[in-house]
Write an enzyme that holds these catalytic residues in place. Structure first.
Site, PDB file in Angstrom:
ATOM      1  N   SER A  66       0.852  -1.186   0.000  1.00 25.20           N
ATOM      2  CA  SER A  66       0.000   0.000   0.000  1.00 25.20           C
ATOM      3  C   SER A  66       0.887   1.234   0.000  1.00 25.20           C
ATOM      4  O   SER A  66       1.979   1.229   0.586  1.00 25.20           O
ATOM      5  CB  SER A  66      -0.898   0.026   1.240  1.00 25.20           C
ATOM      6  OG  SER A  66      -1.557   1.278   1.369  1.00 25.20           O
TER       7      SER A  66
ATOM      8  N   TYR B 147      -2.365  -0.713   9.878  1.00 22.53           N
ATOM      9  CA  TYR B 147      -2.337  -1.103   8.472  1.00 22.53           C
ATOM     10  C   TYR B 147      -1.055  -0.629   7.799  1.00 22.53           C
ATOM     11  O   TYR B 147      -0.355  -1.398   7.123  1.00 22.53           O
ATOM     12  CB  TYR B 147      -3.556  -0.517   7.771  1.00 22.53           C
ATOM     13  CG  TYR B 147      -3.663  -0.834   6.306  1.00 22.53           C
ATOM     14  CD1 TYR B 147      -4.085  -2.092   5.875  1.00 22.53           C
ATOM     15  CD2 TYR B 147      -3.372   0.122   5.337  1.00 22.53           C
ATOM     16  CE1 TYR B 147      -4.203  -2.387   4.523  1.00 22.53           C
ATOM     17  CE2 TYR B 147      -3.492  -0.164   3.982  1.00 22.53           C
ATOM     18  CZ  TYR B 147      -3.906  -1.420   3.583  1.00 22.53           C
ATOM     19  OH  TYR B 147      -4.015  -1.706   2.249  1.00 22.53           O
TER      20      TYR B 147
END
Length: 263
Positions: free
Chosen positions: A142, A155
Site C-alpha cells: 500500500s 495497516y
C-alpha cells in the site's frame, strides 16, 4: 491489458483472490495464459472463479496466518499442479483506528495477515523457486507504507513491514534467479476502500473527498484525478511477474495516481 500468451505455461499462486485486487490479478494472469491457484480465507469467494475460468483456475481455501496450512497447500500444488512460477500476496485486512484507541487484538490481527501471511507464503514458495533457479514473487502492499496516514497506523506499519521483508527476501534469492517486488496501490475501488467511506452514504461525495484530499487529516489528493480500478493494480502485477521485468527486483512500484507525491 489485451489477451495474450505472455505467461503461457506458468503456474501462479494468488492469495486473497476472492474479490477486489486479488480477483483482478487472477483475471489478468489468466488473460495472459497463466494457470492460477486462487486462494482465499472465504472459500465461497473463489468458487465462482473456477466456474468462470474452468481448468485454468484451481481454487482452494487458505488462511495465510497458518504457516502449516500454507506449507501444506504449496506442497500439494507442486505435487498435483506443477512447479509454481509466480506467487502474488494479495490477502490483507484493514482495521482503522487512531492509535490511542487501537486494541491489541486489532494490531495483532492486522500483522497476522498483512505481514505474517506474506512471510509464510513467500518463504514457502521461495524455497522451491530458489531450488529451481527461477520464479517471481509480488507482494501487494500500500502507498500507506510510505507516508503517514491518520487512523491507519496498524495497516500502514504492517504494509511497510511487508515491503521491507519482500526486499530483503529479494536480495537473498536474487543470485538464484528469483525476483521479489512489491506493488503499492493508493485508493482503489474495492470493498476495503468502501469500508472507509461509512461516514458518507454518497459514493460520489466520498470519491471527491479522496481525489481532492483532506487537509484536516493531512491527506494529499490524487493528482491524476481518479481512484484506481483493481485492474490498474493487476496490470502492474502482471508486468512485474513477466519477462518484461526480468531485470527488476527489490522494487516498490507505486500505483496511486501520484497521491503520495512519491514521498
Amino acid at each position: 491489458m489485451s489477451a495474450g500468451t505472455e505467461l503461457a505455461g506458468r503456474l501462479a499462486l494468488v492469495t486473497g483472490a476472492g474479490r477486489g485486487i486479488g480477483e483482478a490479478v487472477v483475471a489478468a494472469l489468466v488473460e495472459q495464459g497463466a494457470r492460477v491457484l486462487a486462494t482465499d480465507l472465504a472459500f465461497e469467494n473463489v468458487t465462482a472463479l473456477a466456474e468462470k475460468y474452468g481448468e485454468q483456475v484451481t481454487v482452494r481455501p487458505l488462511d495465510v496466518t497458518d504457516a502449516a496450512a500454507v506449507e501444506a497447500l504449496v506442497a500439494e500444488a507442486e505435487r498435483t499442479l506443477g512447479p509454481l512460477d509466480i506467487a502474488v500476496n494479495v490477502a490483507g485486512v484493514l482495521r482503522s483506528s487512531d492509535v490511542l484507541d487501537l486494541t491489541d487484538e486489532d494490531w495483532a490481527a492486522t500483522f497476522a495477515v498483512n505481514t505474517n501471511g506474506v512471510f509464510h507464503v513467500s518463504r514457502s514458495v521461495a524455497r522451491r523457486m530458489a531450488g529451481r533457479g527461477r520464479g517471481s514473487i509480488v507482494t501487494v502492499a500500500s502507498n500507506a507504507a510510505g507516508i503517514p496516514r491518520a487512523g491507519l497506523a496498524a495497516y500502514a506499519a504492517s504494509k511497510a513491514a511487508a515491503v521491507m521483508f519482500t526486499k530483503c527476501l529479494g536480495l537473498e534469492v536474487a543470485s538464484r534467479g528469483v525476483r521479489c517486488n512489491t506493488v503499492s496501490p493508493g485508493s482503489t475501488l474495492t470493498d476495503m476502500q468502501r469500508a472507509l467511506w461509512t461516514a458518507s452514504t454518497d459514493q460520489e461525495e466520498a470519491t471527491r473527498r479522496v481525489i481532492e484530499g483532506d487537509l484536516a487529516t493531512h491527506r494529499t489528493g490524487i493528482p491524476l484525478g481518479r481512484i484506481a480500478d483493481p485492474a490498474d493494480i493487476a496490470d502492474a502485477v502482471v508486468f512485474l511477474v513477466s519477462d518484461r521485468a526480468r531485470h527488476i527486483t527489490m522494487h516498490d512500484l507505486y500505483v496511486d495516481g501520484g497521491a503520495t507525491l512519491r514521498a
